[in-house]
Design a protein around this motif. Structure first.
Motif, short mmCIF file in Angstrom:
data_model
loop_
_atom_site.label_atom_id
_atom_site.label_comp_id
_atom_site.label_asym_id
_atom_site.label_seq_id
_atom_site.Cartn_x
_atom_site.Cartn_y
_atom_site.Cartn_z
N LEU A 92 0.81 -1.23 0.00
CA LEU A 92 0.00 0.00 0.00
C LEU A 92 0.84 1.28 0.00
O LEU A 92 0.31 2.35 -0.22
CB LEU A 92 -0.94 0.01 1.20
CG LEU A 92 -2.08 -1.01 1.18
CD1 LEU A 92 -2.89 -0.92 2.44
CD2 LEU A 92 -2.96 -0.79 -0.03
N ARG A 93 2.14 1.19 0.23
CA ARG A 93 2.97 2.40 0.27
C ARG A 93 2.93 3.19 -1.02
O ARG A 93 2.78 4.41 -0.96
CB ARG A 93 4.41 2.03 0.61
CG ARG A 93 4.64 2.02 2.06
CD ARG A 93 6.05 1.73 2.39
NE ARG A 93 6.04 1.12 3.71
CZ ARG A 93 7.00 1.22 4.57
NH1 ARG A 93 8.09 1.85 4.25
NH2 ARG A 93 6.89 0.68 5.75
N PRO A 94 3.08 2.59 -2.18
CA PRO A 94 2.99 3.41 -3.41
C PRO A 94 1.62 4.05 -3.59
O PRO A 94 1.51 5.18 -4.05
CB PRO A 94 3.29 2.41 -4.53
CG PRO A 94 3.94 1.26 -3.88
CD PRO A 94 3.47 1.23 -2.48
N VAL A 95 0.58 3.33 -3.21
CA VAL A 95 -0.77 3.88 -3.33
C VAL A 95 -0.93 5.07 -2.39
O VAL A 95 -1.47 6.10 -2.76
CB VAL A 95 -1.83 2.79 -3.04
CG1 VAL A 95 -3.23 3.39 -3.02
CG2 VAL A 95 -1.72 1.66 -4.03
N ARG A 96 -0.44 4.93 -1.19
CA ARG A 96 -0.51 6.01 -0.21
C ARG A 96 0.27 7.22 -0.72
O ARG A 96 -0.17 8.36 -0.59
CB ARG A 96 0.04 5.52 1.12
CG ARG A 96 -0.17 6.47 2.25
CD ARG A 96 0.18 5.88 3.59
NE ARG A 96 1.44 5.15 3.54
CZ ARG A 96 1.98 4.52 4.56
NH1 ARG A 96 1.36 4.52 5.71
NH2 ARG A 96 3.12 3.89 4.44
N PHE A 97 1.44 6.97 -1.33
CA PHE A 97 2.24 8.05 -1.89
C PHE A 97 1.47 8.76 -3.01
O PHE A 97 1.46 9.99 -3.08
CB PHE A 97 3.56 7.49 -2.43
CG PHE A 97 4.41 8.52 -3.11
CD1 PHE A 97 5.09 9.48 -2.37
CD2 PHE A 97 4.51 8.56 -4.48
CE1 PHE A 97 5.87 10.43 -2.99
CE2 PHE A 97 5.28 9.51 -5.12
CZ PHE A 97 5.97 10.45 -4.36
N LEU A 98 0.82 8.01 -3.88
CA LEU A 98 0.04 8.61 -4.98
C LEU A 98 -1.12 9.44 -4.44
O LEU A 98 -1.43 10.50 -4.98
CB LEU A 98 -0.46 7.53 -5.92
CG LEU A 98 0.60 6.86 -6.80
CD1 LEU A 98 -0.02 5.73 -7.60
CD2 LEU A 98 1.26 7.87 -7.70
N ILE A 99 -1.77 8.97 -3.40
CA ILE A 99 -2.88 9.72 -2.80
C ILE A 99 -2.37 11.04 -2.22
O ILE A 99 -3.00 12.09 -2.39
CB ILE A 99 -3.59 8.87 -1.73
CG1 ILE A 99 -4.34 7.72 -2.39
CG2 ILE A 99 -4.54 9.72 -0.89
CD1 ILE A 99 -4.92 6.73 -1.42
N VAL A 100 -1.21 11.02 -1.57
CA VAL A 100 -0.64 12.24 -0.99
C VAL A 100 -0.26 13.21 -2.11
O VAL A 100 -0.53 14.42 -2.02
CB VAL A 100 0.57 11.90 -0.09
CG1 VAL A 100 1.33 13.16 0.27
CG2 VAL A 100 0.12 11.17 1.14
N VAL A 101 0.35 12.71 -3.18
CA VAL A 101 0.75 13.57 -4.30
C VAL A 101 -0.49 14.19 -4.95
O VAL A 101 -0.52 15.39 -5.25
CB VAL A 101 1.58 12.78 -5.33
CG1 VAL A 101 1.75 13.55 -6.61
CG2 VAL A 101 2.92 12.41 -4.74
N PHE A 102 -1.53 13.39 -5.18
CA PHE A 102 -2.76 13.90 -5.78
C PHE A 102 -3.40 14.96 -4.90
O PHE A 102 -3.84 16.01 -5.38
CB PHE A 102 -3.74 12.74 -6.02
CG PHE A 102 -5.05 13.19 -6.55
CD1 PHE A 102 -5.20 13.56 -7.87
CD2 PHE A 102 -6.17 13.25 -5.72
CE1 PHE A 102 -6.42 13.99 -8.36
CE2 PHE A 102 -7.39 13.68 -6.19
CZ PHE A 102 -7.51 14.04 -7.53
N THR A 103 -3.43 14.74 -3.59
CA THR A 103 -4.03 15.70 -2.67
C THR A 103 -3.24 17.01 -2.66
O THR A 103 -3.83 18.10 -2.67
CB THR A 103 -4.10 15.11 -1.25
OG1 THR A 103 -4.81 13.87 -1.30
CG2 THR A 103 -4.80 16.05 -0.30
N CYS A 104 -1.93 16.91 -2.65
CA CYS A 104 -1.10 18.12 -2.68
C CYS A 104 -1.32 18.90 -3.98
O CYS A 104 -1.43 20.13 -3.97
CB CYS A 104 0.36 17.76 -2.52
SG CYS A 104 0.78 17.22 -0.86
#
Length: 119
Positions: free
Chosen positions: A11-23
């Motif tokens: 889930l780490r890459p998915v979590r990273f993508l969610i953070v990037v999208f939110t930013c």
């Protein structure tokens, strides 16, 4: 325990993508707030004339002693209020000109009906 740790590492890459999208969403929403208004613009001269007329009426109202009840009621019935009058009255949403408007509740209800397939 190994399955849980493996699942969390996936889930780490998915979590990273969610953070990037939110930013990115926060940056663009702060950078372009006027984009929500649209591209339709009115004439600056027309808007200035309306503001100047409203300012003249305001100056007249403040130079005199406070209006009595009858005069306030009469002027308020001419338009939106005793100072603004009927300026931009046709542009404002009122029950008389909003009969075909769809409420937010109706929009959500129709959206949910489309998703669920119920009608």
């Amino acid at each position: 325990m190994k399955n849980i740790s493996f699942g969390l590492s996936v889930l780490r890459p998915v979590r990273f993508l969610i953070v990037v999208f939110t930013c990115a969403l926060l940056i663009f929403s702060n950078a372009f707030p006027a984009a929500a208004i649209g591209t339709k613009q009115s004439s600056p001269q027309k808007a200035t004339d309306q503001l100047l007329e409203t300012q003249k009426e305001t100056d007249k109202a403040t130079a005199k002693p406070p209006l009595g009840l009858e005069e306030t009621t009469r002027k308020a019935n001419e338009g939106l209020n005793e100072v603004q009058g009927a300026a931009d009255l046709n542009k404002m949403n009122r029950p008389e000109n909003s009969q075909s408007a769809v409420s937010a509740e109706d929009k959500v209800e129709s959206f949910l009906e489309k998703i669920t397939g119920k009608k």
